[in-house]
Design a protein around this motif. Structure first.
Motif, PDB file in Angstrom:
ATOM      1  N   SER A 114      -2.068   2.592   0.548  1.00  0.00           N
ATOM      2  CA  SER A 114      -3.762   3.684   0.194  1.00  0.00           C
ATOM      3  C   SER A 114      -3.209   4.097  -1.218  1.00  0.00           C
ATOM      4  N   TRP A 115      -2.247   4.696  -1.586  1.00  0.00           N
ATOM      5  CA  TRP A 115      -1.824   5.532  -3.071  1.00  0.00           C
ATOM      6  C   TRP A 115      -1.498   4.350  -3.508  1.00  0.00           C
ATOM      7  N   ARG A 116      -0.577   3.659  -3.045  1.00  0.00           N
ATOM      8  CA  ARG A 116       0.030   1.948  -4.255  1.00  0.00           C
ATOM      9  C   ARG A 116      -1.528   1.069  -4.858  1.00  0.00           C
ATOM     10  N   CYS A 117      -1.846   1.159  -3.377  1.00  0.00           N
ATOM     11  CA  CYS A 117      -3.350   0.357  -3.720  1.00  0.00           C
ATOM     12  C   CYS A 117      -3.801   1.329  -5.002  1.00  0.00           C
ATOM     13  N   ALA A 118      -4.236   2.136  -5.196  1.00  0.00           N
ATOM     14  CA  ALA A 118      -5.080   3.498  -6.118  1.00  0.00           C
ATOM     15  C   ALA A 118      -4.022   3.083  -7.066  1.00  0.00           C
ATOM     16  N   ALA A 119      -2.783   3.374  -6.806  1.00  0.00           N
ATOM     17  CA  ALA A 119      -1.714   3.432  -8.229  1.00  0.00           C
ATOM     18  C   ALA A 119      -2.478   2.353  -9.223  1.00  0.00           C
ATOM     19  N   THR A 120      -2.326   0.869  -8.904  1.00  0.00           N
ATOM     20  CA  THR A 120      -2.090  -0.269  -9.031  1.00  0.00           C
ATOM     21  C   THR A 120      -3.226  -0.833  -9.181  1.00  0.00           C
ATOM     22  N   ALA A 121      -5.154  -0.201  -8.893  1.00  0.00           N
ATOM     23  CA  ALA A 121      -5.910  -0.814  -8.905  1.00  0.00           C
ATOM     24  C   ALA A 121      -6.224  -1.091 -10.426  1.00  0.00           C
ATOM     25  N   VAL A 122      -7.315  -1.943 -10.333  1.00  0.00           N
ATOM     26  CA  VAL A 122      -7.489  -2.874 -11.988  1.00  0.00           C
ATOM     27  C   VAL A 122      -9.242  -1.850 -12.232  1.00  0.00           C
ATOM     28  N   THR A 123      -9.541  -1.454 -13.127  1.00  0.00           N
ATOM     29  CA  THR A 123     -11.097  -1.249 -13.103  1.00  0.00           C
ATOM     30  C   THR A 123     -11.735  -1.876 -14.603  1.00  0.00           C
ATOM     31  N   MET A 146       6.746 -10.844  -6.193  1.00  0.00           N
ATOM     32  CA  MET A 146       5.716 -10.960  -6.498  1.00  0.00           C
ATOM     33  C   MET A 146       4.839 -10.683  -4.834  1.00  0.00           C
ATOM     34  N   THR A 147       3.860  -9.501  -5.172  1.00  0.00           N
ATOM     35  CA  THR A 147       2.929  -9.049  -4.006  1.00  0.00           C
ATOM     36  C   THR A 147       2.107 -10.771  -3.874  1.00  0.00           C
ATOM     37  N   THR A 148       2.140 -11.112  -2.091  1.00  0.00           N
ATOM     38  CA  THR A 148       1.485 -11.963  -1.624  1.00  0.00           C
ATOM     39  C   THR A 148       0.004 -11.419  -1.139  1.00  0.00           C
ATOM     40  N   VAL A 149      -0.940 -11.337  -1.128  1.00  0.00           N
ATOM     41  CA  VAL A 149      -2.748 -11.536  -1.060  1.00  0.00           C
ATOM     42  C   VAL A 149      -2.268 -11.605   0.283  1.00  0.00           C
ATOM     43  N   GLY A 150      -2.442  -9.819   1.152  1.00  0.00           N
ATOM     44  CA  GLY A 150      -2.257  -9.901   2.334  1.00  0.00           C
ATOM     45  C   GLY A 150      -1.113  -9.367   3.323  1.00  0.00           C
ATOM     46  N   GLU A 151      -0.091  -9.158   1.818  1.00  0.00           N
ATOM     47  CA  GLU A 151       0.831  -8.601   2.339  1.00  0.00           C
ATOM     48  C   GLU A 151       1.192  -7.107   1.827  1.00  0.00           C
ATOM     49  N   PRO A 152       1.199  -6.121   2.512  1.00  0.00           N
ATOM     50  CA  PRO A 152       1.918  -4.437   2.328  1.00  0.00           C
ATOM     51  C   PRO A 152       2.621  -4.382   0.433  1.00  0.00           C
ATOM     52  N   LYS A 153       1.895  -3.809   0.013  1.00  0.00           N
ATOM     53  CA  LYS A 153       2.591  -3.425  -1.190  1.00  0.00           C
ATOM     54  C   LYS A 153       3.973  -2.693  -1.241  1.00  0.00           C
ATOM     55  N   ASP A 154       4.388  -1.967  -0.389  1.00  0.00           N
ATOM     56  CA  ASP A 154       5.018  -0.802   0.475  1.00  0.00           C
ATOM     57  C   ASP A 154       6.360  -2.076   0.399  1.00  0.00           C
ATOM     58  N   PRO A 155       7.386  -1.451  -0.752  1.00  0.00           N
ATOM     59  CA  PRO A 155       8.847  -2.863   0.173  1.00  0.00           C
ATOM     60  C   PRO A 155       8.942  -2.766   1.154  1.00  0.00           C
ATOM     61  N   ALA A 156       9.584  -1.525   2.095  1.00  0.00           N
ATOM     62  CA  ALA A 156      10.012  -1.575   3.274  1.00  0.00           C
ATOM     63  C   ALA A 156       8.716  -1.693   4.235  1.00  0.00           C
TER      64      ALA A 156
END
Length: 124
Positions: A115-124, A1-11
């Protein structure tokens, strides 16, 4: 689970949490408090779940930044001290979250991968 404010990329997320935990230890020390911590202290400072806090402490101990103490708490190692000096100097490996199109806690402004991950997982 990703916490708000942390990067989405695992590394990047791993680096982010390493720096957050080490900064808590250094803040405790700088404030004259006991700089040995457990999951409850980390949970309270970072606003995360106890299990997540415990996992961060165990991971950083396995990586040599912290050492597990007999009383269940953790303390900085010499390696952790060295990394801490870098952080105090303002040399974070993962910059703090910047302002992106998704809000002030979004990482999409700081990394092309994010940026890619954010765009790829964005909810519209």
């Amino acid at each position: 689970m990703t916490t708000v404010g942390e990067p989405k990329d695992p590394a990047l997320r791993s680096l982010y949490w390493r720096e957050e935990v080490l900064e808590v230890v250094l803040w405790l020390r700088g404030g004259g408090y006991d700089d040995r911590l457990d999951a409850a202290v980390l949970r309270d400072f970072l606003g995360i779940e106890s299990a997540q806090a415990a996992a961060h402490l165990q991971r950083l101990a396995a990586q040599g930044y912290l050492c597990a103490l007999p009383d269940g708490r953790y303390a900085l190692t010499a390696f952790g001290e060295e990394e801490g000096r870098r952080l105090v100097g303002g040399l974070r490996a993962v910059p703090m979250a910047g302002r992106g199109t998704c809000g002030p806690a979004c990482w999409c402004a700081t990394s092309p991968v994010e940026s890619w991950r954010c765009a790829a997982t964005a909810v519209t």
